[in-house]
Design a protein around this motif. Structure first.
Motif, PDB file in Angstrom:
ATOM      1  N   LEU A   1       0.810  -1.215   0.000  1.00 54.21           N
ATOM      2  CA  LEU A   1       0.000   0.000   0.000  1.00 54.21           C
ATOM      3  C   LEU A   1       0.843   1.265   0.000  1.00 54.21           C
ATOM      4  CD1 LEU A   1      -2.868  -0.725   2.552  1.00 54.21           C
ATOM      5  CD2 LEU A   1      -3.057  -0.500   0.090  1.00 54.21           C
ATOM      6  N   ASP A   2       0.267   2.319  -0.567  1.00 55.41           N
ATOM      7  CA  ASP A   2       0.869   3.645  -0.459  1.00 55.41           C
ATOM      8  C   ASP A   2       0.834   4.063   1.012  1.00 55.41           C
ATOM      9  OD1 ASP A   2       0.939   3.631  -3.229  1.00 55.41           O
ATOM     10  OD2 ASP A   2      -0.966   4.717  -3.410  1.00 55.41           O
ATOM     11  N   PHE A   3       1.727   4.953   1.371  1.00 58.62           N
ATOM     12  CA  PHE A   3       1.810   5.377   2.768  1.00 58.62           C
ATOM     13  C   PHE A   3       0.509   5.993   3.276  1.00 58.62           C
ATOM     14  CE2 PHE A   3       6.383   5.063   1.994  1.00 58.62           C
ATOM     15  CZ  PHE A   3       6.757   4.373   3.135  1.00 58.62           C
ATOM     16  N   GLU A   4      -0.216   6.708   2.411  1.00 55.51           N
ATOM     17  CA  GLU A   4      -1.452   7.346   2.884  1.00 55.51           C
ATOM     18  C   GLU A   4      -2.589   6.336   3.100  1.00 55.51           C
ATOM     19  OE1 GLU A   4      -0.878   7.912  -1.480  1.00 55.51           O
ATOM     20  OE2 GLU A   4       0.344   8.595   0.171  1.00 55.51           O
ATOM     21  N   LYS A   5      -2.461   5.132   2.536  1.00 61.62           N
ATOM     22  CA  LYS A   5      -3.492   4.105   2.730  1.00 61.62           C
ATOM     23  C   LYS A   5      -3.174   3.168   3.900  1.00 61.62           C
ATOM     24  CE  LYS A   5      -4.952   3.997  -2.084  1.00 61.62           C
ATOM     25  NZ  LYS A   5      -5.031   3.183  -3.299  1.00 61.62           N
ATOM     26  N   ARG A   6      -1.968   3.268   4.413  1.00 61.32           N
ATOM     27  CA  ARG A   6      -1.560   2.368   5.502  1.00 61.32           C
ATOM     28  C   ARG A   6      -2.387   2.506   6.784  1.00 61.32           C
ATOM     29  NH1 ARG A   6       4.920   1.384   5.784  1.00 61.32           N
ATOM     30  NH2 ARG A   6       5.024   0.011   3.968  1.00 61.32           N
ATOM     31  N   PRO A   7      -2.757   3.724   7.180  1.00 65.76           N
ATOM     32  CA  PRO A   7      -3.531   3.830   8.434  1.00 65.76           C
ATOM     33  C   PRO A   7      -4.820   2.996   8.421  1.00 65.76           C
ATOM     34  CG  PRO A   7      -2.748   5.989   7.798  1.00 65.76           C
ATOM     35  CD  PRO A   7      -2.419   5.058   6.671  1.00 65.76           C
ATOM     36  N   ARG A   8      -5.460   2.900   7.285  1.00 64.61           N
ATOM     37  CA  ARG A   8      -6.677   2.084   7.177  1.00 64.61           C
ATOM     38  C   ARG A   8      -6.365   0.604   7.432  1.00 64.61           C
ATOM     39  NH1 ARG A   8     -11.677   2.775   6.012  1.00 64.61           N
ATOM     40  NH2 ARG A   8     -12.873   1.257   4.860  1.00 64.61           N
ATOM     41  N   ALA A   9      -5.307   0.116   6.813  1.00 64.94           N
ATOM     42  CA  ALA A   9      -4.904  -1.275   7.027  1.00 64.94           C
ATOM     43  C   ALA A   9      -4.491  -1.493   8.480  1.00 64.94           C
ATOM     44  CB  ALA A   9      -3.768  -1.642   6.086  1.00 64.94           C
ATOM     45  N   GLN A  10      -3.856  -0.498   9.081  1.00 63.23           N
ATOM     46  CA  GLN A  10      -3.458  -0.617  10.480  1.00 63.23           C
ATOM     47  C   GLN A  10      -4.681  -0.679  11.398  1.00 63.23           C
ATOM     48  OE1 GLN A  10      -0.503   2.670   9.925  1.00 63.23           O
ATOM     49  NE2 GLN A  10       0.595   1.505  11.496  1.00 63.23           N
ATOM     50  N   THR A  11      -5.746   0.030  11.042  1.00 61.56           N
ATOM     51  CA  THR A  11      -6.991  -0.049  11.815  1.00 61.56           C
ATOM     52  C   THR A  11      -7.551  -1.461  11.766  1.00 61.56           C
ATOM     53  OG1 THR A  11      -7.473   2.270  11.350  1.00 61.56           O
ATOM     54  CG2 THR A  11      -9.315   0.904  12.065  1.00 61.56           C
ATOM     55  N   PHE A  12      -7.538  -2.062  10.582  1.00 57.27           N
ATOM     56  CA  PHE A  12      -8.001  -3.446  10.432  1.00 57.27           C
ATOM     57  C   PHE A  12      -7.129  -4.372  11.273  1.00 57.27           C
ATOM     58  CE2 PHE A  12     -10.575  -1.761   7.211  1.00 57.27           C
ATOM     59  CZ  PHE A  12     -11.408  -2.733   6.681  1.00 57.27           C
ATOM     60  N   LEU A  13      -5.823  -4.123  11.255  1.00 57.17           N
ATOM     61  CA  LEU A  13      -4.910  -4.955  12.047  1.00 57.17           C
ATOM     62  C   LEU A  13      -5.194  -4.839  13.541  1.00 57.17           C
ATOM     63  CD1 LEU A  13      -1.507  -4.689  10.218  1.00 57.17           C
ATOM     64  CD2 LEU A  13      -2.594  -6.784  10.993  1.00 57.17           C
ATOM     65  N   SER A  14      -5.573  -3.643  13.986  1.00 58.63           N
ATOM     66  CA  SER A  14      -5.871  -3.492  15.416  1.00 58.63           C
ATOM     67  C   SER A  14      -7.089  -4.334  15.801  1.00 58.63           C
ATOM     68  CB  SER A  14      -6.068  -2.025  15.799  1.00 58.63           C
ATOM     69  OG  SER A  14      -7.257  -1.515  15.247  1.00 58.63           O
ATOM     70  N   HIS A  15      -8.076  -4.419  14.892  1.00 55.68           N
ATOM     71  CA  HIS A  15      -9.233  -5.279  15.150  1.00 55.68           C
ATOM     72  C   HIS A  15      -8.804  -6.751  15.194  1.00 55.68           C
ATOM     73  CE1 HIS A  15     -11.774  -1.843  14.698  1.00 55.68           C
ATOM     74  NE2 HIS A  15     -11.604  -1.745  13.397  1.00 55.68           N
ATOM     75  N   THR A  16      -7.960  -7.129  14.251  1.00 54.11           N
ATOM     76  CA  THR A  16      -7.478  -8.509  14.195  1.00 54.11           C
ATOM     77  C   THR A  16      -6.657  -8.836  15.438  1.00 54.11           C
ATOM     78  OG1 THR A  16      -7.325  -8.227  11.805  1.00 54.11           O
ATOM     79  CG2 THR A  16      -6.316 -10.174  12.711  1.00 54.11           C
ATOM     80  N   GLU A  17      -5.849  -7.885  15.875  1.00 53.03           N
ATOM     81  CA  GLU A  17      -5.044  -8.067  17.082  1.00 53.03           C
ATOM     82  C   GLU A  17      -5.912  -8.299  18.306  1.00 53.03           C
ATOM     83  OE1 GLU A  17      -2.175  -5.089  18.305  1.00 53.03           O
ATOM     84  OE2 GLU A  17      -1.410  -5.040  16.266  1.00 53.03           O
ATOM     85  N   SER A  18      -6.960  -7.468  18.469  1.00 49.29           N
ATOM     86  CA  SER A  18      -7.794  -7.623  19.658  1.00 49.29           C
ATOM     87  C   SER A  18      -8.549  -8.946  19.637  1.00 49.29           C
ATOM     88  CB  SER A  18      -8.736  -6.438  19.864  1.00 49.29           C
ATOM     89  OG  SER A  18      -9.449  -6.138  18.712  1.00 49.29           O
ATOM     90  N   LEU A  19      -9.007  -9.362  18.460  1.00 44.40           N
ATOM     91  CA  LEU A  19      -9.660 -10.672  18.364  1.00 44.40           C
ATOM     92  C   LEU A  19      -8.655 -11.786  18.647  1.00 44.40           C
ATOM     93  CD1 LEU A  19     -11.976 -10.215  15.249  1.00 44.40           C
ATOM     94  CD2 LEU A  19     -12.702 -10.713  17.587  1.00 44.40           C
ATOM     95  N   SER A  20      -7.457 -11.652  18.091  1.00 42.11           N
ATOM     96  CA  SER A  20      -6.424 -12.675  18.320  1.00 42.11           C
ATOM     97  C   SER A  20      -6.043 -12.759  19.790  1.00 42.11           C
ATOM     98  CB  SER A  20      -5.183 -12.374  17.481  1.00 42.11           C
ATOM     99  OG  SER A  20      -5.484 -12.475  16.114  1.00 42.11           O
ATOM    100  N   ALA A  21      -5.944 -11.610  20.452  1.00 45.35           N
ATOM    101  CA  ALA A  21      -5.604 -11.606  21.876  1.00 45.35           C
ATOM    102  C   ALA A  21      -6.691 -12.300  22.692  1.00 45.35           C
ATOM    103  CB  ALA A  21      -5.395 -10.177  22.379  1.00 45.35           C
ATOM    104  N   ALA A  22      -7.950 -12.022  22.348  1.00 49.12           N
ATOM    105  CA  ALA A  22      -9.071 -12.609  23.097  1.00 49.12           C
ATOM    106  C   ALA A  22      -9.189 -14.111  22.863  1.00 49.12           C
ATOM    107  CB  ALA A  22     -10.381 -11.915  22.718  1.00 49.12           C
TER     108      ALA A  22
END
Length: 183
Positions: A142-163
């Motif tokens: 991804l372009d740098f300006e699109k990365r924050p969106r992917a990082q938001t998705f990753l934060s959701h995946t992280e919290s589900l993975s942690a749980a």
């Protein structure tokens, strides 16, 4: 249709302890009237838990938007759909179902819903790991300006993975993402 995993798991724990104590007390009298009733009640509890853990993967995977690739009728490869925002209500439900799935692990073997639990846990684990891998690939491309969106998705995946998978697994995800973002 509100599921309270803490209350359910507390009741499951109490039921397991009480029925286990009764089995020890009854011992060889399982063929008697009380023994048969107890076996029947334990089967009912296992059946109820089996139906819940069987539903868990559907509830958890529905929280993260996917884009189906190819013409394989929904069975083909999938990747994160970064064009759609995850539904916050579905994410909350996924965390609740994840808590139930992870929390019921110690009771699955003794509760006779081991196979259903293992299948559900494996399905969710595989989905979360594949989804995370796809997001890491997206982050690399991804372009740098699109990365924050992917990082938001990753934060959701992280919290589900942690749980569901535990904090160690979520920490591995964080480290992998940090390596990708450092480039």
């Amino acid at each position: 249709d509100t599921l309270d995993p803490d209350a359910l798991l507390n009741k499951l724990d109490r039921f397991t302890q009480m029925s286990g104590g009764l089995v020890r007390e009854i011992g060889s009298k399982r063929d008697g009237k009380w023994g048969q009733r107890l076996i029947k009640i334990r089967h009912l509890a296992s059946d109820a838990m089996e139906s819940l853990v069987t539903r868990a993967p559907r509830e958890i995977t529905a929280a993260l938007p996917v884009l189906k690739l190819g013409a394989f009728g929904g069975r083909g490869p999938k990747r994160p759909d970064l064009a759609r925002d995850p539904d916050p209500a579905k994410l909350d439900r996924a965390l609740i179902w994840g808590k139930l799935l992870a929390g019921s692990t110690p009771y699955a073997g003794g509760g006779d819903f081991y196979q259903a639990h293992k299948d559900a846990f494996d399905e969710v684990s595989n989905f979360l790991l594949a989804y995370t891998e796809s997001l890491v690939v997206e982050l690399k491309t991804l372009d740098f300006e699109k990365r924050p969106r992917a990082q938001t998705f990753l934060s959701h995946t992280e919290s589900l993975s942690a749980a569901i998978l535990g904090h160690e697994e979520a920490e591995q995800i964080r480290r992998r993402v940090a390596v990708v973002l450092a480039r």
